[in-house]
Design a protein around this motif. Structure first.
Motif, PDB file in Angstrom:
ATOM      1  N   ILE A  14       0.838  -1.204   0.000  1.00 25.72           N
ATOM      2  CA  ILE A  14       0.000   0.000   0.000  1.00 25.72           C
ATOM      3  C   ILE A  14       0.870   1.250   0.000  1.00 25.72           C
ATOM      4  CG2 ILE A  14      -1.663   1.351   1.351  1.00 25.72           C
ATOM      5  CD1 ILE A  14      -2.793  -1.372   2.333  1.00 25.72           C
ATOM      6  N   ILE A  49      -3.763  -1.366  -5.790  1.00 28.63           N
ATOM      7  CA  ILE A  49      -4.006  -1.422  -4.346  1.00 28.63           C
ATOM      8  C   ILE A  49      -5.149  -2.383  -4.039  1.00 28.63           C
ATOM      9  CG2 ILE A  49      -4.889  -0.081  -2.377  1.00 28.63           C
ATOM     10  CD1 ILE A  49      -3.232   2.281  -3.415  1.00 28.63           C
ATOM     11  N   VAL A  67      -8.574   3.126   2.500  1.00 33.12           N
ATOM     12  CA  VAL A  67      -8.354   1.743   2.076  1.00 33.12           C
ATOM     13  C   VAL A  67      -9.103   0.834   3.045  1.00 33.12           C
ATOM     14  CG1 VAL A  67      -6.649  -0.037   1.566  1.00 33.12           C
ATOM     15  CG2 VAL A  67      -6.072   2.372   1.198  1.00 33.12           C
TER      16      VAL A  67
END
Length: 459
Positions: A14, A49, A67
């Motif tokens: 990430i 991602i 996220v």
């Protein structure tokens, strides 16, 4: 591969795919999501991602890149992320402050309103549940017990949050605007002083008092249950207090600043700002009530079909103020049932994706996202599933529109704000319960069916 290695690898991937630690302004996490404010959002490699193991989806909203990792996972990934990025532990409020700098004016206003009203939602929900309890007792024919001590107490408990709403809003707004919350509470008390007419029992009209030699005829009306007047007043108070504090010597600050702040703000609240803001608030309530009453099916279609799009912008956070105004003025929140249909429809579309997809990772994301949406939390469904495949999102908009039209036409109403989908069953007015449940079934059926029929395009 051990779980710790999974967490460490996810954090490392990430970090690399957001542009490295040099691109980070601030980073924190909530219960399920990594929340990042970045210098350059264009460096985000979103698709990559979302293919990282453990990542359930991601989205950019309100100046933050979020996220989705899930409860119990996000804090462990964040620990490795913070270590590798060499950042100190931060709170979500720190990240929100940094994110505010990246918002446009409309988004900033929406965020400010959200920060003010979200903290007082538990009080409004509690009152709504108590109102629902009283309504249910009446529906079962127990209104004859209204003279009992426990009925009287329930009545007091259920109405107190709305009667003293200006004080709650004042205290919360003062924290957001950076002024003294206790002085703000005093101003809220002034605006609902018992010497003023009760805003709910005026009947024959306002009494007025000529002030400043008759230049202004000040209405002697209280602002119980109002929202917009106290918001504007506390914003003005924050300006007054800060200006006074700049010119008053430190040794006199504790005496002079509170005195002048309350004096000036209180005068403006009752004579100019309050009456003006009440006119605007009444106008909003009249317009919305008229739209839903006279054009129920079209209002429901429009509001239910566009609400999820508004959620993507983050502006929906400002709707609490409108709902509270409507609730205080009419005794019924007719907007929240429509929002609820839109949220439930997102869950229906995500559930269809679960059954339609052959990808195991998509399945692992879609089912919990759908369940979350059925409980009123739609971010995972919208950003992690439906928007990714586009057709499910459009199907959810259709489901929200059709179900929204139904609940608007059948005049479904709620006693509070803040809860949608299944949890909102607790604050639905007793006479609306059957139609609310039918609306949820419509939202689920339409969004699920369209998604399943259209299918999804997977790589």
């Amino acid at each position: 591969m051990s779980k710790d290695t999974l967490y460490k690898n996810a954090a490392s991937e990430i970090l690399k795919l957001i542009g490295g630690k040099e691109n980070i302004v601030s980073a924190a996490h909530c219960a399920t999501r990594l929340r990042l404010v970045l210098k350059d959002d264009s460096l985000i490699e979103k698709d990559k991602i979302e293919n990282v193991e453990l990542v359930k989806g991601s989205f950019l909203n309100g100046g933050q890149y979020q996220v989705i990792l899930g409860q119990g996972i996000v804090n462990k990934v964040y620990a490795y992320f913070a270590l590798e990025a060499n950042i100190k532990e931060m709170s979500t409020s720190d990240v929100k402050n940094d994110a505010m700098q990246k918002l446009n004016p409309i988004q900033k206003i929406a965020r400010v309103l959200s920060n003010i009203f979200v903290p007082i939602i538990p009080a409004i929900v509690a009152s709504g549940l108590l109102m629902g309890t009283l309504g249910a007792l009446k529906a079962f024919g127990l209104e004859s017990m209204s003279q009992t001590w426990w009925w009287s107490m329930l009545d007091w408990f259920s109405s107190s949050a709305f009667i003293f709403l200006p004080i709650l809003v004042a205290f919360s707004a003062a924290k957001e605007f950076g002024c003294n919350p206790y002085l703000a509470a005093v101003i809220g008390g002034i605006m609902i002083h018992p010497s003023l007419q009760n805003a709910w029992t005026i009947g024959g009209g306002y009494k007025t008092m000529p002030i400043l030699g008759g230049i202004i005829k000040m209405p002697l009306v209280g602002y119980q249950g109002t929202v917009l007047p106290i918001l504007l007043v506390i914003w003005i108070m924050s300006i007054i207090e800060k200006r006074i504090r700049k010119i008053v010597p430190d040794v006199l600050d504790i005496f002079v600043t509170p005195f002048l702040t309350v004096l000036l703000t209180g005068f403006l609240a009752l004579s100019i700002v309050g009456p003006f803001a009440m006119l605007i608030g009444n106008g909003i309530s009249i317009f919305l009530t008229f739209a839903i009453t006279k054009f129920g099916i079209f209002a429901g279609l429009l509001f239910g079909g566009t609400y999820s799009i508004i959620v993507i912008t983050g502006i929906h956070h400002s709707f609490h103020a409108i709902e509270l105004t409507l609730l205080a003025k009419t005794g019924a929140n007719t907007l929240l049932p429509i929002w609820s249909m839109a949220n439930f429809a997102q869950g229906g579309a995500a559930l269809a994706v679960y059954f339609k997809t052959k990808n195991s990772k998509t399945k692992s994301i879609a089912l919990p996202s759908a369940l979350s949406a059925f409980l009123g939390i739609t971010e995972a469904a919208i950003f992690g599933v439906n928007l990714r495949f586009r057709k499910p999102f459009l199907a959810a908009l259709a489901g929200g529109a059709v179900a929204g039209a139904y609940v608007a036409t059948t005049k479904v109403a709620m006693n509070a704000i803040g809860l949608t989908a299944i949890p909102a069953l607790t604050i639905v007015k007793p006479g609306s319960m059957v139609n609310y449940v039918i609306g949820l079934i419509i939202a689920l059926t339409v969004s699920f069916s369209i998604t399943y029929f259209l299918g999804i395009e997977e790589e």
